[in-house]
Scaffold this motif. Structure first.
Motif, mmCIF file in Angstrom:
data_model
loop_
_atom_site.group_PDB
_atom_site.id
_atom_site.type_symbol
_atom_site.label_atom_id
_atom_site.label_comp_id
_atom_site.label_asym_id
_atom_site.label_seq_id
_atom_site.Cartn_x
_atom_site.Cartn_y
_atom_site.Cartn_z
ATOM 1 N N ARG A 32 0.833 -1.198 0.000
ATOM 2 C CA ARG A 32 0.000 0.000 0.000
ATOM 3 C C ARG A 32 0.871 1.254 0.000
ATOM 4 N NH1 ARG A 32 -5.199 1.893 1.721
ATOM 5 N NH2 ARG A 32 -5.191 4.096 1.121
ATOM 6 N N LEU A 33 0.557 2.176 -0.899
ATOM 7 C CA LEU A 33 1.196 3.482 -0.937
ATOM 8 C C LEU A 33 0.171 4.522 -0.500
ATOM 9 C CD1 LEU A 33 3.054 3.270 -4.386
ATOM 10 C CD2 LEU A 33 3.883 2.572 -2.130
ATOM 11 N N HIS A 34 0.578 5.412 0.378
ATOM 12 C CA HIS A 34 -0.340 6.421 0.918
ATOM 13 C C HIS A 34 -0.150 7.724 0.151
ATOM 14 C CE1 HIS A 34 0.180 3.401 4.106
ATOM 15 N NE2 HIS A 34 -1.077 3.669 4.405
ATOM 16 N N LEU A 35 -0.798 7.790 -1.010
ATOM 17 C CA LEU A 35 -0.648 8.926 -1.916
ATOM 18 C C LEU A 35 -1.941 9.705 -2.102
ATOM 19 C CD1 LEU A 35 1.540 7.184 -4.664
ATOM 20 C CD2 LEU A 35 2.306 8.787 -2.901
ATOM 21 N N GLY A 36 -2.899 9.521 -1.237
ATOM 22 C CA GLY A 36 -4.151 10.244 -1.342
ATOM 23 C C GLY A 36 -5.313 9.414 -0.842
ATOM 24 N N PRO A 37 -6.521 9.924 -0.986
ATOM 25 C CA PRO A 37 -7.694 9.216 -0.455
ATOM 26 C C PRO A 37 -8.015 7.914 -1.173
ATOM 27 C CG PRO A 37 -8.349 11.174 -1.695
ATOM 28 C CD PRO A 37 -6.868 11.243 -1.550
ATOM 29 N N SER A 38 -7.645 7.789 -2.440
ATOM 30 C CA SER A 38 -7.915 6.551 -3.175
ATOM 31 C C SER A 38 -6.752 5.579 -2.987
ATOM 32 C CB SER A 38 -8.119 6.836 -4.663
ATOM 33 O OG SER A 38 -9.209 7.702 -4.871
ATOM 34 N N PRO A 39 -7.022 4.309 -2.737
ATOM 35 C CA PRO A 39 -5.940 3.356 -2.486
ATOM 36 C C PRO A 39 -5.075 3.106 -3.718
ATOM 37 C CG PRO A 39 -8.056 2.218 -2.612
ATOM 38 C CD PRO A 39 -8.353 3.682 -2.617
ATOM 39 N N VAL A 40 -3.758 3.067 -3.505
ATOM 40 C CA VAL A 40 -2.786 2.749 -4.547
ATOM 41 C C VAL A 40 -1.918 1.608 -4.023
ATOM 42 C CG1 VAL A 40 -0.851 3.560 -5.940
ATOM 43 C CG2 VAL A 40 -2.737 5.118 -5.413
ATOM 44 N N MET A 41 -1.839 0.518 -4.788
ATOM 45 C CA MET A 41 -1.056 -0.656 -4.392
ATOM 46 C C MET A 41 0.091 -0.848 -5.373
ATOM 47 S SD MET A 41 -2.970 -1.547 -1.821
ATOM 48 C CE MET A 41 -2.375 -3.175 -1.368
ATOM 49 N N LEU A 42 1.312 -0.895 -4.852
ATOM 50 C CA LEU A 42 2.486 -1.180 -5.676
ATOM 51 C C LEU A 42 2.624 -2.688 -5.817
ATOM 52 C CD1 LEU A 42 5.091 -0.222 -7.120
ATOM 53 C CD2 LEU A 42 6.248 -0.384 -4.895
ATOM 54 N N VAL A 43 2.690 -3.181 -7.055
ATOM 55 C CA VAL A 43 2.828 -4.613 -7.325
ATOM 56 C C VAL A 43 4.307 -4.980 -7.202
ATOM 57 C CG1 VAL A 43 2.459 -6.471 -8.991
ATOM 58 C CG2 VAL A 43 0.847 -4.546 -8.880
#
Length: 429
Positions: A32-43
């Motif tokens: 999980r990357l915390h780059l804003g309100p929408s979740p972003v997952m680094l593969v």
């Protein structure tokens, strides 16, 4: 304590270092990357890449990160999905497949030699200033035919890309909107750049050969605007990624004179009595090909790409909600010590390139221009090594590239001189 914006500052300060540190330290899977309100997952697991890219489009598709490119790329195949994407991709694949492009080998080599002659006149050169225009001319030859774009059009397009690329890169992961003054400046730059690009596209349409990709796209019944978007995407994506990678090919030949000499000898073996490269021999030219592969590993032109979860699904044993972005980063994966020995070291003798090697993507949406790019880069190495001796490069080692839409090489100064045998031939002529 972590919050939804806790990674933003680190990412914006040094995106390459941030993703490398996060990915290499994370367990295999999704981080999980915390780059804003929408979740972003680094593969971080290469075994997950193909399942993600091959997933049904109603589950995983192109999402909001890619769609931020819409102001420039419009409704091109880069932005589309479904049947319309497949129709257009079939045309592009037909014209950019390596087997089709190989018939233009003499014309591609001639363009490389012309650039080499201009470089030799300067003696010391910054490769990025030459390779972008060269890649643009090569993609035009492969897809639209010979003599369809002028030197002035080349420079106009290269300048237009430079004008807006940093804005596009900044928009990708921006969590908060820019202010009105910044927004107005960006709008003016984009308007100017798009006008210059549209002018080039119109002239190219007037000159393209009847057997080119343009004619096949027209037969699909695309509107004028869709044709413009498709052509512009080909020009921008095709020349910019290859042009930046080509600069690193020249850098590593200059930094390793022994490698350049080995490729010069390989070029002699690949040439006919007139000094023209023979395609069947080029296919067996392992040294130059391995150089290109290793450069693409260290400096992938498309250093990240993404997909978005469109319906609740499970990836890597994790339940993912609709709206989750899946970030795939070749820059990180191709430098992960779990998959590569001495990952940050340039090693032309590498012989293994597995699932963690994705400089052109993977699966059904892998870059359609991969064959053009690999051939062009290999020809560049062979032609330049055959004609010139690399005698210096600074800085050495070179700093990391700049993370923009592509990986922009730092300013470099490479010194070359004409090989003695070449100079004698020219004098005799």
């Amino acid at each position: 304590m972590l919050h939804m914006f806790s990674d933003v500052r680190s990412f914006r300060r040094d995106p390459l270092g941030f993703l490398l540190q996060k990915g290499n330290a994370a367990p295999l899977g999704l981080e999980r990357l915390h780059l804003g309100p929408s979740p972003v997952m680094l593969v971080t697991d290469p075994d997950l890449i193909r399942p993600i890219l091959k997933a049904p489009e109603h589950l995983i598709g192109k999402g909001r990160l890619i769609k931020k490119l819409t102001p420039v790329f419009g409704r091109s195949s880069l932005m589309l999905h479904g049947d319309e994407h497949k129709r257009r991709r079939a045309v592009l694949h037909k014209h950019m497949a390596r087997g089709n492009v190989e018939r233009y080998l003499p014309q591609m080599c001639a363009e490389i030699r012309a650039v080499g002659a201009r470089i030799a006149t300067a003696g010391t050169f910054d490769p990025q200033k030459y390779t972008a225009a060269l890649a643009l001319r090569t993609i035009c030859i492969a897809v639209f035919g010979t003599q369809v774009i002028s030197g002035g059009d080349e420079q106009a397009l290269v300048r237009a890309v430079g004008l807006i690329e940093d804005d596009l890169a900044d928009d990708m992961f921006r969590a908060l909107p820019i202010g009105p003054v910044g927004w107005l400046r960006r709008r003016r730059r984009r308007t100017f750049a798009k006008l210059a690009m549209s002018t080039v596209v119109q002239r190219l349409r007037e000159c393209a050969m009847k057997t080119s990709a343009l004619r096949d796209l027209e037969e699909l019944g695309l509107s004028d605007q869709d044709l413009r978007d498709e052509i512009l995407t080909l020009l921008l994506a095709g020349h910019h990624t290859t042009g930046t990678t080509a600069a690193w090919v020249l850098y590593h030949m200059a930094a390793r004179p022994d490698l350049a000499e080995a490729i010069a000898e390989e070029a002699r073996r690949c040439s006919d009595p007139n000094g023209e490269l023979r395609i069947e021999e080029v296919k067996r030219a392992d040294i130059s090909l391995n150089l290109v592969r290793e450069v693409c590993r260290l400096y992938p032109g498309a250093w990240w790409f993404s997909r978005e979860v469109l319906a609740p699904t499970q990836i890597g044993g994790r339940d993912l909600a609709r709206g989750t972005s899946l970030l795939i980063c070749p820059w990180q994966m191709q430098r992960d010590p779990r998959f590569w020995e001495r990952p940050d070291e340039f090693d032309v003798n590498r012989r293994y390139f597995g699932d963690a090697y994705i400089p052109f993507g993977a699966g059904p949406r892998a870059c359609a221009g991969m064959g053009v790019a690999m051939l062009e880069l290999q020809l560049l190495a062979l032609e330049m090594a055959a004609a010139y001796r690399f005698v210096g490069v600074a800085p050495n080692p070179a700093p990391w590239p700049k993370a923009s839409v592509t990986l922009i090489p730092p300013p470099m100064a490479i010194r070359i001189e004409v090989r003695q045998g070449i100079a004698k031939e020219k004098t005799a002529a």
